[in-house]
Design a protein around this motif. Sequence first.
Motif, mmCIF file in Angstrom:
data_model
loop_
_atom_site.group_PDB
_atom_site.id
_atom_site.type_symbol
_atom_site.label_atom_id
_atom_site.label_comp_id
_atom_site.label_asym_id
_atom_site.label_seq_id
_atom_site.Cartn_x
_atom_site.Cartn_y
_atom_site.Cartn_z
ATOM 1 N N SER A 147 0.640 -1.205 -0.021
ATOM 2 C CA SER A 147 0.090 -0.114 0.025
ATOM 3 C C SER A 147 0.711 1.323 0.186
ATOM 4 C CB SER A 147 -0.831 0.099 1.257
ATOM 5 O OG SER A 147 -1.688 -1.069 1.129
ATOM 6 N N PRO A 148 0.441 2.306 -0.580
ATOM 7 C CA PRO A 148 1.096 3.668 -0.489
ATOM 8 C C PRO A 148 1.510 4.042 0.899
ATOM 9 C CG PRO A 148 -0.884 3.794 -1.993
ATOM 10 C CD PRO A 148 -0.705 2.566 -1.190
ATOM 11 N N ARG A 149 2.910 4.652 0.786
ATOM 12 C CA ARG A 149 3.185 5.220 2.168
ATOM 13 C C ARG A 149 2.360 6.458 2.423
ATOM 14 N NH1 ARG A 149 9.706 4.705 0.827
ATOM 15 N NH2 ARG A 149 9.916 2.527 0.683
ATOM 16 N N ARG A 150 1.739 7.048 1.325
ATOM 17 C CA ARG A 150 0.911 8.265 1.422
ATOM 18 C C ARG A 150 0.189 8.285 0.161
ATOM 19 N NH1 ARG A 150 2.096 13.048 -0.714
ATOM 20 N NH2 ARG A 150 3.891 13.562 -1.814
ATOM 21 N N TYR A 151 -0.960 8.894 0.218
ATOM 22 C CA TYR A 151 -1.617 9.242 -0.852
ATOM 23 C C TYR A 151 -1.389 10.517 -1.501
ATOM 24 C CZ TYR A 151 -4.053 4.891 0.165
ATOM 25 O OH TYR A 151 -4.244 3.310 0.180
ATOM 26 N N LEU A 199 8.181 10.028 -8.281
ATOM 27 C CA LEU A 199 6.863 9.426 -8.946
ATOM 28 C C LEU A 199 5.482 9.825 -8.427
ATOM 29 C CD1 LEU A 199 7.844 5.493 -8.177
ATOM 30 C CD2 LEU A 199 8.271 6.891 -10.315
ATOM 31 N N ALA A 200 5.606 10.607 -7.333
ATOM 32 C CA ALA A 200 4.381 11.126 -6.657
ATOM 33 C C ALA A 200 3.793 12.641 -7.503
ATOM 34 C CB ALA A 200 4.655 11.428 -5.320
ATOM 35 N N GLY A 201 4.926 13.232 -8.119
ATOM 36 C CA GLY A 201 4.827 14.573 -8.845
ATOM 37 C C GLY A 201 4.702 14.680 -10.253
ATOM 38 N N VAL A 202 5.070 13.470 -10.962
ATOM 39 C CA VAL A 202 4.750 13.555 -12.508
ATOM 40 C C VAL A 202 3.356 13.791 -12.790
ATOM 41 C CG1 VAL A 202 6.810 12.159 -12.730
ATOM 42 C CG2 VAL A 202 4.687 11.166 -12.944
ATOM 43 N N GLY A 209 1.202 5.737 -4.926
ATOM 44 C CA GLY A 209 0.168 6.454 -4.932
ATOM 45 C C GLY A 209 -0.416 6.904 -6.185
ATOM 46 N N ARG A 210 0.068 6.240 -7.170
ATOM 47 C CA ARG A 210 -0.215 6.975 -8.515
ATOM 48 C C ARG A 210 -1.161 5.835 -9.268
ATOM 49 N NH1 ARG A 210 2.011 11.411 -10.226
ATOM 50 N NH2 ARG A 210 0.153 11.410 -11.512
ATOM 51 N N ARG A 211 -2.137 6.140 -10.262
ATOM 52 C CA ARG A 211 -2.755 5.346 -11.058
ATOM 53 C C ARG A 211 -2.207 5.245 -12.394
ATOM 54 N NH1 ARG A 211 -9.407 4.612 -11.252
ATOM 55 N NH2 ARG A 211 -9.591 3.212 -12.887
ATOM 56 N N PRO A 212 -1.387 4.351 -12.874
ATOM 57 C CA PRO A 212 -0.771 4.478 -14.076
ATOM 58 C C PRO A 212 -1.575 4.105 -15.443
ATOM 59 C CG PRO A 212 -0.147 2.624 -13.129
ATOM 60 C CD PRO A 212 -0.802 3.256 -12.121
ATOM 61 N N LEU A 213 -1.259 4.901 -16.495
ATOM 62 C CA LEU A 213 -1.817 4.344 -17.784
ATOM 63 C C LEU A 213 -1.015 3.210 -18.296
ATOM 64 C CD1 LEU A 213 -2.824 7.367 -16.980
ATOM 65 C CD2 LEU A 213 -2.448 7.597 -19.800
#
Length: 208
Positions: A24-28, A112-115, A138-142
Amino acid sequence: MLKLTDRRSLRAVPRAVIPLPIESPRRYVSPAEVGGTHRDLAVFGFLYPGKGHAQALRALSELPADVGLTALGRPSPGHGHLVEELQRQAHRRNRRFTVTGYIPDDRLQEVLAGVAVPVAPHQHLSASGSINSWLTAGRRPLVPRSRYVEELDARCPDVLTIYDDLAAAARHALDHPESTTLRPGVPLGPSLDDVGALYAKALASWHH
């Protein structure tokens, strides 16, 4: 060398299919955090032929002029020439192409969180590591449709954006940054502990 003389002594063991762990993400991530100064598509991991950078560059032709491509990582050994090839392709399209090089572990989650638009455009199984890294950040990739992606989508709904047309999916992601972040509490898994237990169970059944 072991020689098998009597096939009757062989015993079939059940096949075990054990999924890769996803923590699970360390933070959302808040939608307000994504993008920064560039509205780029971002591909994470080593650069090598077939990773999907070329497909992402082609998709840029159908996106607004300010959208570029960022390669988060460095070339695989022996594939340094790929950077120059991709730079030439980007130049022909008058698009920005950036290669970050190695990203230290202590900065990876932040990067990764900031792109703007996380993309894992390669279809072979090695995509699994990149996809899982995006999810843990915490990202939802394409991601393009594939057997692995469909399996993961069935196990963890609403954590991927599966596309058949990358440009269309990226355009929607740019207009709706919230679609590129995981919803707090969305189920991910199995965890490392769960996967360890599955391996232990499978090995125990084979031993007996």
